[in-house]
Design a protein around this motif. Structure first.
Motif, PDB file in Angstrom:
ATOM      1  N   SER A 165     -27.837 -28.470  24.748  1.00 39.10           N
ATOM      2  CA  SER A 165     -28.871 -27.673  25.399  1.00 39.10           C
ATOM      3  C   SER A 165     -29.408 -26.581  24.481  1.00 39.10           C
ATOM      4  CB  SER A 165     -28.291 -27.047  26.674  1.00 39.10           C
ATOM      5  OG  SER A 165     -29.266 -26.275  27.306  1.00 39.10           O
ATOM      6  N   GLY A 166     -30.722 -26.445  24.435  1.00 37.92           N
ATOM      7  CA  GLY A 166     -31.355 -25.380  23.688  1.00 37.92           C
ATOM      8  C   GLY A 166     -31.702 -25.718  22.244  1.00 37.92           C
ATOM      9  N   TYR A 167     -31.308 -26.890  21.755  1.00 38.14           N
ATOM     10  CA  TYR A 167     -31.632 -27.269  20.381  1.00 38.14           C
ATOM     11  C   TYR A 167     -33.025 -27.884  20.306  1.00 38.14           C
ATOM     12  CZ  TYR A 167     -27.046 -26.265  18.539  1.00 38.14           C
ATOM     13  OH  TYR A 167     -25.908 -25.606  18.132  1.00 38.14           O
ATOM     14  N   THR A 216     -33.694 -42.142  11.107  1.00 35.34           N
ATOM     15  CA  THR A 216     -34.233 -40.820  10.793  1.00 35.34           C
ATOM     16  C   THR A 216     -33.121 -39.779  10.847  1.00 35.34           C
ATOM     17  OG1 THR A 216     -36.401 -41.392  11.702  1.00 35.34           O
ATOM     18  CG2 THR A 216     -35.919 -39.046  11.489  1.00 35.34           C
ATOM     19  N   ALA A 217     -33.131 -38.861   9.859  1.00 35.47           N
ATOM     20  CA  ALA A 217     -32.205 -37.725   9.827  1.00 35.47           C
ATOM     21  C   ALA A 217     -32.943 -36.500  10.372  1.00 35.47           C
ATOM     22  CB  ALA A 217     -31.731 -37.468   8.405  1.00 35.47           C
ATOM     23  N   PHE A 218     -32.250 -35.693  11.182  1.00 35.52           N
ATOM     24  CA  PHE A 218     -32.846 -34.520  11.832  1.00 35.52           C
ATOM     25  C   PHE A 218     -32.055 -33.252  11.530  1.00 35.52           C
ATOM     26  CE2 PHE A 218     -34.215 -38.017  14.488  1.00 35.52           C
ATOM     27  CZ  PHE A 218     -35.516 -37.690  14.828  1.00 35.52           C
ATOM     28  N   GLN A 219     -32.776 -32.146  11.424  1.00 33.56           N
ATOM     29  CA  GLN A 219     -32.198 -30.806  11.389  1.00 33.56           C
ATOM     30  C   GLN A 219     -32.716 -30.088  12.624  1.00 33.56           C
ATOM     31  OE1 GLN A 219     -32.837 -28.226   7.904  1.00 33.56           O
ATOM     32  NE2 GLN A 219     -33.358 -26.622   9.368  1.00 33.56           N
ATOM     33  N   LEU A 220     -31.803 -29.522  13.400  1.00 40.90           N
ATOM     34  CA  LEU A 220     -32.173 -28.831  14.639  1.00 40.90           C
ATOM     35  C   LEU A 220     -31.609 -27.422  14.644  1.00 40.90           C
ATOM     36  CD1 LEU A 220     -31.177 -32.003  15.376  1.00 40.90           C
ATOM     37  CD2 LEU A 220     -32.447 -31.397  17.411  1.00 40.90           C
ATOM     38  N   TYR A 221     -32.135 -26.601  15.547  1.00 43.44           N
ATOM     39  CA  TYR A 221     -31.699 -25.198  15.641  1.00 43.44           C
ATOM     40  C   TYR A 221     -31.679 -24.756  17.095  1.00 43.44           C
ATOM     41  CZ  TYR A 221     -31.553 -20.159  14.819  1.00 43.44           C
ATOM     42  OH  TYR A 221     -31.196 -18.837  14.808  1.00 43.44           O
ATOM     43  N   CYS A 280     -27.881 -27.783  13.624  1.00 43.67           N
ATOM     44  CA  CYS A 280     -27.258 -29.063  13.937  1.00 43.67           C
ATOM     45  C   CYS A 280     -27.946 -30.152  13.118  1.00 43.67           C
ATOM     46  CB  CYS A 280     -27.408 -29.350  15.432  1.00 43.67           C
ATOM     47  SG  CYS A 280     -26.743 -30.946  15.967  1.00 43.67           S
ATOM     48  N   ALA A 281     -27.184 -31.138  12.668  1.00 43.63           N
ATOM     49  CA  ALA A 281     -27.731 -32.296  11.971  1.00 43.63           C
ATOM     50  C   ALA A 281     -27.287 -33.569  12.672  1.00 43.63           C
ATOM     51  CB  ALA A 281     -27.271 -32.317  10.518  1.00 43.63           C
ATOM     52  N   VAL A 299     -23.377 -32.504  13.646  1.00 42.43           N
ATOM     53  CA  VAL A 299     -22.680 -31.632  12.708  1.00 42.43           C
ATOM     54  C   VAL A 299     -23.293 -30.249  12.865  1.00 42.43           C
ATOM     55  CG1 VAL A 299     -22.307 -31.157  10.267  1.00 42.43           C
ATOM     56  CG2 VAL A 299     -22.206 -33.501  11.099  1.00 42.43           C
ATOM     57  N   TYR A 300     -22.457 -29.225  13.020  1.00 43.91           N
ATOM     58  CA  TYR A 300     -22.951 -27.867  13.276  1.00 43.91           C
ATOM     59  C   TYR A 300     -22.603 -26.916  12.133  1.00 43.91           C
ATOM     60  CZ  TYR A 300     -23.311 -29.607  18.047  1.00 43.91           C
ATOM     61  OH  TYR A 300     -23.630 -30.352  19.153  1.00 43.91           O
ATOM     62  N   VAL A 301     -23.531 -25.983  11.852  1.00 41.38           N
ATOM     63  CA  VAL A 301     -23.318 -24.941  10.849  1.00 41.38           C
ATOM     64  C   VAL A 301     -23.927 -23.655  11.385  1.00 41.38           C
ATOM     65  CG1 VAL A 301     -23.951 -24.145   8.540  1.00 41.38           C
ATOM     66  CG2 VAL A 301     -23.314 -26.523   8.880  1.00 41.38           C
ATOM     67  N   ASN A 302     -23.177 -22.568  11.262  1.00 41.53           N
ATOM     68  CA  ASN A 302     -23.712 -21.246  11.593  1.00 41.53           C
ATOM     69  C   ASN A 302     -24.212 -20.644  10.291  1.00 41.53           C
ATOM     70  OD1 ASN A 302     -24.314 -18.713  12.479  1.00 41.53           O
ATOM     71  ND2 ASN A 302     -22.400 -18.436  13.610  1.00 41.53           N
TER      72      ASN A 302
END
Length: 154
Positions: free
Chosen positions: A42-44, A61-66, A74-75, A118-121
């Motif tokens: 939720s919220g990405y 397709t590869a995605f980068q989300l926030y 998130c990837a 995959v998550y990164v702060n």
């Protein structure tokens, strides 16, 4: 004649109500971006994406989300449900991400639909995302990777 017309109207109304309840209202085709966002949570929302392979038989397709609330990135790497003949079959996929100055966080393996999330702060830093696909058919092999530049800083 009036009774028959009334019966048709009642049947049509009942069918419309049943369809609305069963289908949850108006049908909406989920896009790849929608799917990537739902996988991350939720919220990405999608910031960037890269088509690793758009050939007719192996769309990926590869995605980068926030997520602005959690300030996490998130990837996800997704097979295209309508164009990938490998959709639903386990093939090698990878998704990854890193914050500037940090180490890669990756998920790679045999997946039927997607790799990740995959998550990164990365508060105050730029991020980079990565995607991979390896699929082999009867007469050919497709291997593609993408590593983005650093972007979406903040």
């Amino acid at each position: 004649m009036r009774a028959a017309t009334r019966r048709i109207a009642v049947i049509s109304s009942a069918a419309a109500l049943f369809s609305s309840i069963l289908l949850g209202g108006t049908a909406h085709a989920e896009t790849l971006s929608d799917k990537a966002a739902s996988i991350c949570g939720s919220g990405y929302y999608v910031q960037r994406s890269h088509v690793l392979s758009d050939r007719q038989t192996q769309g990926v397709t590869a995605f980068q989300l926030y997520n602005a609330s959690s300030r996490k990135n998130c990837a996800v790497t997704l097979k295209h449900p309508t164009t990938s003949s490998f959709y639903g079959s386990k093939t090698t996929l990878g998704a990854g991400m890193r914050a500037e100055g940090g180490s890669w966080v990756r998920e790679e393996g045999a997946f039927a639909y997607y790799a990740g999330p995959v998550y990164v702060n990365a508060s105050g830093k730029c991020v980079q995302f990565w995607g991979k696909t390896y699929q082999s058919g009867a007469s050919s092999v497709w291997y593609e990777t993408h590593t983005s530049s650093f972007a979406n800083c903040g």
